[in-house]
Write a protein that holds these residues in place. Structure first.
Motif, short mmCIF file in Angstrom:
data_model
loop_
_atom_site.label_atom_id
_atom_site.label_comp_id
_atom_site.label_asym_id
_atom_site.label_seq_id
_atom_site.Cartn_x
_atom_site.Cartn_y
_atom_site.Cartn_z
N ILE A 13 41.06 35.32 54.38
CA ILE A 13 41.04 36.38 53.37
C ILE A 13 41.34 37.69 54.09
O ILE A 13 40.71 38.02 55.09
CB ILE A 13 39.67 36.46 52.65
N VAL A 14 42.34 38.41 53.58
CA VAL A 14 42.71 39.71 54.15
C VAL A 14 42.49 40.75 53.08
O VAL A 14 42.95 40.61 51.94
CB VAL A 14 44.20 39.72 54.60
N GLN A 15 41.75 41.81 53.44
CA GLN A 15 41.46 42.85 52.46
C GLN A 15 41.39 44.23 53.12
O GLN A 15 41.07 44.34 54.29
CB GLN A 15 40.18 42.55 51.71
N ASP A 16 41.71 45.23 52.32
CA ASP A 16 41.55 46.62 52.72
C ASP A 16 40.09 46.95 52.42
O ASP A 16 39.71 47.04 51.25
CB ASP A 16 42.51 47.51 51.91
N ILE A 17 39.28 47.08 53.47
CA ILE A 17 37.85 47.28 53.24
C ILE A 17 37.48 48.74 53.02
O ILE A 17 36.32 49.06 52.82
CB ILE A 17 36.99 46.64 54.37
N ASP A 18 38.50 49.61 53.00
CA ASP A 18 38.25 51.03 52.70
C ASP A 18 38.87 51.45 51.37
O ASP A 18 38.98 52.65 51.09
CB ASP A 18 38.82 51.91 53.83
N ALA A 19 39.29 50.52 50.55
CA ALA A 19 39.91 50.87 49.27
C ALA A 19 38.84 51.40 48.32
O ALA A 19 37.70 50.98 48.39
CB ALA A 19 40.61 49.64 48.68
N ARG B 278 40.90 50.45 57.03
CA ARG B 278 40.71 49.26 57.87
C ARG B 278 41.14 48.04 57.06
O ARG B 278 40.70 47.85 55.93
CB ARG B 278 39.25 49.12 58.27
N ILE B 279 41.98 47.23 57.68
CA ILE B 279 42.44 45.99 57.07
C ILE B 279 41.71 44.86 57.80
O ILE B 279 41.87 44.68 59.00
CB ILE B 279 43.97 45.81 57.21
N GLU B 280 40.88 44.13 57.05
CA GLU B 280 40.07 43.06 57.63
C GLU B 280 40.71 41.70 57.38
O GLU B 280 41.01 41.34 56.25
CB GLU B 280 38.67 43.07 56.99
N PHE B 281 40.92 40.97 58.47
CA PHE B 281 41.39 39.58 58.42
C PHE B 281 40.16 38.74 58.74
O PHE B 281 39.58 38.89 59.81
CB PHE B 281 42.45 39.33 59.50
N LYS B 282 39.75 37.87 57.82
CA LYS B 282 38.58 37.02 58.09
C LYS B 282 38.98 35.56 57.89
O LYS B 282 39.42 35.16 56.82
CB LYS B 282 37.42 37.38 57.17
N LEU B 283 38.83 34.79 58.96
CA LEU B 283 39.18 33.38 58.95
C LEU B 283 37.89 32.56 58.95
O LEU B 283 37.01 32.79 59.79
CB LEU B 283 40.02 33.05 60.19
N TYR B 284 37.79 31.65 58.02
CA TYR B 284 36.61 30.78 57.90
C TYR B 284 36.97 29.37 58.34
O TYR B 284 37.98 28.82 57.88
CB TYR B 284 36.14 30.71 56.44
N ALA B 285 36.16 28.79 59.21
CA ALA B 285 36.28 27.38 59.58
C ALA B 285 35.33 26.62 58.67
O ALA B 285 34.14 26.94 58.60
CB ALA B 285 35.90 27.19 61.04
N SER C 164 36.84 58.06 51.18
CA SER C 164 35.77 58.94 50.70
C SER C 164 35.17 58.51 49.36
O SER C 164 34.13 59.02 48.95
CB SER C 164 36.30 60.36 50.57
N ALA C 165 35.82 57.60 48.65
CA ALA C 165 35.36 57.16 47.32
C ALA C 165 34.52 55.89 47.45
O ALA C 165 34.41 55.33 48.53
CB ALA C 165 36.58 56.89 46.44
N PRO C 166 33.92 55.43 46.34
CA PRO C 166 33.15 54.16 46.42
C PRO C 166 34.05 53.04 46.95
O PRO C 166 35.21 52.93 46.56
CB PRO C 166 32.76 53.90 44.97
N ILE C 167 33.49 52.25 47.84
CA ILE C 167 34.27 51.20 48.49
C ILE C 167 34.30 49.93 47.64
O ILE C 167 33.27 49.36 47.30
CB ILE C 167 33.67 50.87 49.88
N VAL C 168 35.50 49.52 47.29
CA VAL C 168 35.74 48.26 46.59
C VAL C 168 36.86 47.58 47.35
O VAL C 168 38.00 48.01 47.28
CB VAL C 168 36.17 48.49 45.12
N PRO C 169 36.55 46.55 48.16
CA PRO C 169 37.62 45.93 48.95
C PRO C 169 38.80 45.50 48.08
O PRO C 169 38.63 45.02 46.96
CB PRO C 169 36.93 44.71 49.57
N TYR C 170 39.99 45.72 48.60
CA TYR C 170 41.23 45.41 47.90
C TYR C 170 41.84 44.18 48.56
O TYR C 170 42.13 44.19 49.76
CB TYR C 170 42.18 46.61 48.02
#
Length: 165
Positions: free
Chosen positions: A52-58, A124-131, A62-68
């Motif tokens: 899952i890749v998401q923009d965790i600062d969307a 920040r763009i978060e790449f999260k890999l789940y095994a 400065s606004a409420p954070i809702v990952p994109y």
């Protein structure tokens, strides 16, 4: 540390920056290309991987954070070691071990990698890999929420990579 499950990308520079061609700001054909990602030390017993890749600062730092959500990828065989640059949309034509990989719907309501044009830099763009210890059977429309629900109790490990744009 050496045998830790981890995620990397050869195209994220030494400052941790994600180049423009991977985002909505690129030019022409050099725009919204899925970046290469590779992983190491997949936990024993892993049957499949999910990314899952998401923009965790969307939407704005400065606004409420809702990952994109930019990209959701499931059923990646643990025998693979990477997804190459430009992989999004090409699983079927690449064939072999790539053929069973399924891409999900992002927040642009499209299947595959789709990064927005950001209103400002510094995200920040978060790449999260789940095994995972089991295959995912999610039907035709794969979403981040469906993935997170399905993996509950099946995560053997997580690897995270943060890039900046």
């Amino acid at each position: 540390m050496a045998d830790e499950f981890r995620l990397a990308s050869s195209n994220i520079d030494h400052d941790g920056r994600l180049p423009r061609q991977y985002m909505g700001e690129g030019q022409g054909a050099k725009k919204n290309i899925s970046p290469p990602v590779e992983w190491y030390n997949v936990p024993d017993g892993t049957k499949t991987l999910a990314l899952i890749v998401q923009d965790i600062d969307a939407p704005e730092p400065s606004a409420p954070i809702v990952p994109y959500i930019i990209w959701v990828v499931v059923n990646i065989p643990p025998t693979l070691k990477k997804l190459p640059e430009g992989f999004s949309g090409k699983a079927e034509q690449m064939g072999g071990e790539y053929a069973g990989i399924k891409e999900g719907v992002n927040d642009m309501k499209k299947t595959g990698w789709e990064a927005p044009v950001l209103p400002s830099h510094g995200h920040r763009i978060e790449f999260k890999l789940y095994a995972l210890d089991d295959e995912l059977r999610l039907g035709n429309k794969v979403t981040k929420d469906k993935v997170l629900d399905a993996i509950e109790g099946h995560v053997l490990g997580e690897a995270v990579l943060i890039a900046h744009f």
